[in-house]
Design an enzyme around this catalytic site. Structure first.
Site, PDB file in Angstrom:
ATOM      1  N   ILE A 157       0.845  -1.206   0.000  1.00 28.63           N
ATOM      2  CA  ILE A 157       0.000   0.000   0.000  1.00 28.63           C
ATOM      3  C   ILE A 157       0.877   1.252   0.000  1.00 28.63           C
ATOM      4  O   ILE A 157       0.611   2.214  -0.730  1.00 28.63           O
ATOM      5  CB  ILE A 157      -0.985  -0.012   1.190  1.00 28.63           C
ATOM      6  CG1 ILE A 157      -1.911  -1.235   1.075  1.00 28.63           C
ATOM      7  CG2 ILE A 157      -1.806   1.274   1.240  1.00 28.63           C
ATOM      8  CD1 ILE A 157      -2.768  -1.498   2.309  1.00 28.63           C
ATOM      9  N   ARG A 178      11.653  -0.957   7.564  1.00 32.09           N
ATOM     10  CA  ARG A 178      12.741  -1.779   8.114  1.00 32.09           C
ATOM     11  C   ARG A 178      13.722  -2.188   7.027  1.00 32.09           C
ATOM     12  O   ARG A 178      14.922  -2.096   7.164  1.00 32.09           O
ATOM     13  CB  ARG A 178      12.148  -3.053   8.741  1.00 32.09           C
ATOM     14  CG  ARG A 178      11.998  -2.963  10.221  1.00 32.09           C
ATOM     15  CD  ARG A 178      11.382  -4.201  10.729  1.00 32.09           C
ATOM     16  NE  ARG A 178      10.331  -4.645   9.795  1.00 32.09           N
ATOM     17  CZ  ARG A 178       9.489  -5.642  10.015  1.00 32.09           C
ATOM     18  NH1 ARG A 178       9.566  -6.317  11.112  1.00 32.09           N
ATOM     19  NH2 ARG A 178       8.566  -5.972   9.138  1.00 32.09           N
ATOM     20  N   ALA A 238      -3.203   3.227   8.958  1.00 36.11           N
ATOM     21  CA  ALA A 238      -2.669   1.922   9.354  1.00 36.11           C
ATOM     22  C   ALA A 238      -3.498   1.339  10.505  1.00 36.11           C
ATOM     23  O   ALA A 238      -4.505   0.660  10.265  1.00 36.11           O
ATOM     24  CB  ALA A 238      -1.205   2.075   9.719  1.00 36.11           C
ATOM     25  N   ARG A 239      -3.106   1.637  11.717  1.00 37.19           N
ATOM     26  CA  ARG A 239      -3.876   1.244  12.891  1.00 37.19           C
ATOM     27  C   ARG A 239      -3.731   2.345  13.935  1.00 37.19           C
ATOM     28  O   ARG A 239      -2.687   3.004  14.021  1.00 37.19           O
ATOM     29  CB  ARG A 239      -3.364  -0.082  13.483  1.00 37.19           C
ATOM     30  CG  ARG A 239      -3.747  -1.330  12.687  1.00 37.19           C
ATOM     31  CD  ARG A 239      -5.241  -1.613  12.703  1.00 37.19           C
ATOM     32  NE  ARG A 239      -5.591  -2.830  11.982  1.00 37.19           N
ATOM     33  CZ  ARG A 239      -5.971  -2.873  10.704  1.00 37.19           C
ATOM     34  NH1 ARG A 239      -6.039  -1.766   9.989  1.00 37.19           N
ATOM     35  NH2 ARG A 239      -6.296  -4.031  10.140  1.00 37.19           N
ATOM     36  N   GLU A 268     -11.121   2.453  18.621  1.00 34.34           N
ATOM     37  CA  GLU A 268     -12.266   2.472  17.702  1.00 34.34           C
ATOM     38  C   GLU A 268     -13.227   1.319  17.971  1.00 34.34           C
ATOM     39  O   GLU A 268     -12.793   0.255  18.388  1.00 34.34           O
ATOM     40  CB  GLU A 268     -11.793   2.468  16.240  1.00 34.34           C
ATOM     41  CG  GLU A 268     -11.021   1.242  15.809  1.00 34.34           C
ATOM     42  CD  GLU A 268     -10.532   1.343  14.362  1.00 34.34           C
ATOM     43  OE1 GLU A 268      -9.820   2.301  14.021  1.00 34.34           O
ATOM     44  OE2 GLU A 268     -10.884   0.433  13.586  1.00 34.34           O
ATOM     45  N   HIS A 286     -12.620   4.232   9.608  1.00 34.15           N
ATOM     46  CA  HIS A 286     -11.901   3.028   9.151  1.00 34.15           C
ATOM     47  C   HIS A 286     -12.485   2.493   7.829  1.00 34.15           C
ATOM     48  O   HIS A 286     -12.978   1.363   7.774  1.00 34.15           O
ATOM     49  CB  HIS A 286     -11.925   1.936  10.237  1.00 34.15           C
ATOM     50  CG  HIS A 286     -10.831   0.925  10.085  1.00 34.15           C
ATOM     51  ND1 HIS A 286     -10.238   0.281  11.141  1.00 34.15           N
ATOM     52  CD2 HIS A 286     -10.206   0.432   8.976  1.00 34.15           C
ATOM     53  CE1 HIS A 286      -9.319  -0.559  10.695  1.00 34.15           C
ATOM     54  NE2 HIS A 286      -9.283  -0.487   9.371  1.00 34.15           N
TER      55      HIS A 286
HETATM   56  C1  DGY Z   1      -7.399  -3.944   6.576  1.00 33.26           C
HETATM   57  O1  DGY Z   1      -7.661  -4.676   5.625  1.00 33.26           O
HETATM   58  O2  DGY Z   1      -6.523  -4.204   7.393  1.00 33.26           O
HETATM   59  C2  DGY Z   1      -8.218  -2.712   6.698  1.00 33.26           C
HETATM   60  O3  DGY Z   1      -7.785  -1.908   7.730  1.00 33.26           O
HETATM   61  C3  DGY Z   1      -9.668  -3.077   6.870  1.00 33.26           C
HETATM   62  O4  DGY Z   1      -9.870  -3.619   8.128  1.00 33.26           O
END
Ligand code: DGY
Length: 324
Positions: A157, A178, A238-239, A268, A286
């Site tokens: 991505i 990395r 990302a997260r 979330e 998200h």
């Molecule tokens: C993923 O595919 O990891 C996206 O964040 C959807 O949850």
């Protein structure tokens, strides 16, 4: 007898139909997620599971689910899984790489543009009936074309976002990962590897696309934010756990960085109330991979992983090696 599987969250009816040809399916097609207790009982009674990124499969649940042989995540990220514990419990883990790369990159780029160009903030202003005149500096934002794009996490991505920036918008691309990309790929993407500190120092727009693990928890905190330009944009697709949200709120409040675009959050679907108060933050629920076409491909790949595992003895996109 057909193997039993559990589908944790609503998915496409046609995918459920395909699954029911191969499996005894128990599925939660309600708008409300199951309670932790119901999820635990459902997992314990199943040979396989189709999960989303919000359904945990960790050591405690595995210990209570001796029948379980595979969990197919309908997401490329899999921080809801404890993969080493799954391997130890002989449970195959799968995710959905590739099928969402371009769609997610589109969204990351769009969120960066919306944030830099103050689209949400100006839209709220217009809807509130506050637009009374043209002004030379009305919602003047940050330049995108030709500005320096910084990407933290240069997987599939990240590379797709770099391509958009470099080839479509003439952006010099800096990245930190990395491992460095092969020289040929760096050339194609016009991307330069830099240290994490340099990335935060030099980029006009920083996009976070690295996978979450405890090792990168709050990898973007006050120290990194302090390195950023006062006009810079931070985008997280990302997260949530990657960014220290309280440090971000402080940095934006004190105008130490320009703006942020967030599609993911630490708690979330709950969102830190401090973020909701900031106009310079674009917030989305998200949805980076959310087009119907891509979500269908993700659901199909997750289903195909289950079908392939139970009919051919191997999953298509496994995350771990489990002797059958
Ligand atoms: C993923 O595919 O990891 C996206 O964040 C959807 O949850």
């Amino acid at each position: 007898m057909k193997p039993s599987i559990v589908v944790a969250r609503p998915i496409f009816p046609q995918v459920l139909e395909t699954l029911s040809k191969h499996f005894e399916v128990r599925s939660n097609q309600d708008d409300v997620p199951w309670t932790a207790q119901t999820w635990q009982a459902a997992l314990a009674a199943s040979d396989g599971a189709l999960t989303t990124g919000s359904d945990p499969v960790k050591a405690d649940l595995l210990a209570a689910s001796p029948k379980l042989r595979i969990c197919a995540n309908m997401a490329v990220g899999y921080n809801n899984f404890d993969v080493p514990a799954m391997t130890a419990a002989k449970v195959v883990a799968t995710n959905t790489p590739d099928v969402l790369t371009e769609t997610t990159a589109d969204f990351g780029f769009a969120l960066m543009m919306a944030t830099a160009r103050r689209m949400a903030e100006s839209e709220h202003f217009l809807r509130a009936g506050r637009w009374t005149e043209w002004r030379y500096d009305l919602f003047a934002g940050a330049e995108v074309h030709g500005a320096t794009l910084g990407i933290l996490g240069m997987g599939r991505i990240g590379q797709a976002i770099a391509r958009r920036g470099a080839l479509g918008f003439g952006m010099p691309v800096l990245y930190h990962n990395r491992s460095r990309l092969p020289a040929e790929t760096e050339q194609q993407l016009k991307a330069t590897w830099v240290s994490k500190e340099d990335l935060f120092r030099r980029a006009d727009h920083v996009v976070l696309v690295l996978p979450y693990s405890p090792a990168v928890h709050h990898i973007v905190g006050s120290a990194e934010l302090a390195l950023m330009k006062p006009t810079a944009t931070l985008v997280n697709i990302a997260r949530g756990g990657i960014v220290d949200e309280n440090a971000l709120i402080e940095a934006i409040r004190e105008r130490r960085i320009g703006a942020a675009g967030l599609d993911v959050f630490e708690g979330e679907p709950k969102v830190n109330p401090g973020l909701l108060q900031l106009e310079q933050v674009v917030l989305t629920p998200h949805i980076a991979s959310a087009t119907m076409a891509t979500r269908l491909k993700m659901a199909q790949l997750a289903a195909d992983n289950l079908i392939s595992f139970f009919t051919q003895g191997r999953a298509i996109t496994p995350l771990n090696e489990v002797p059958v």
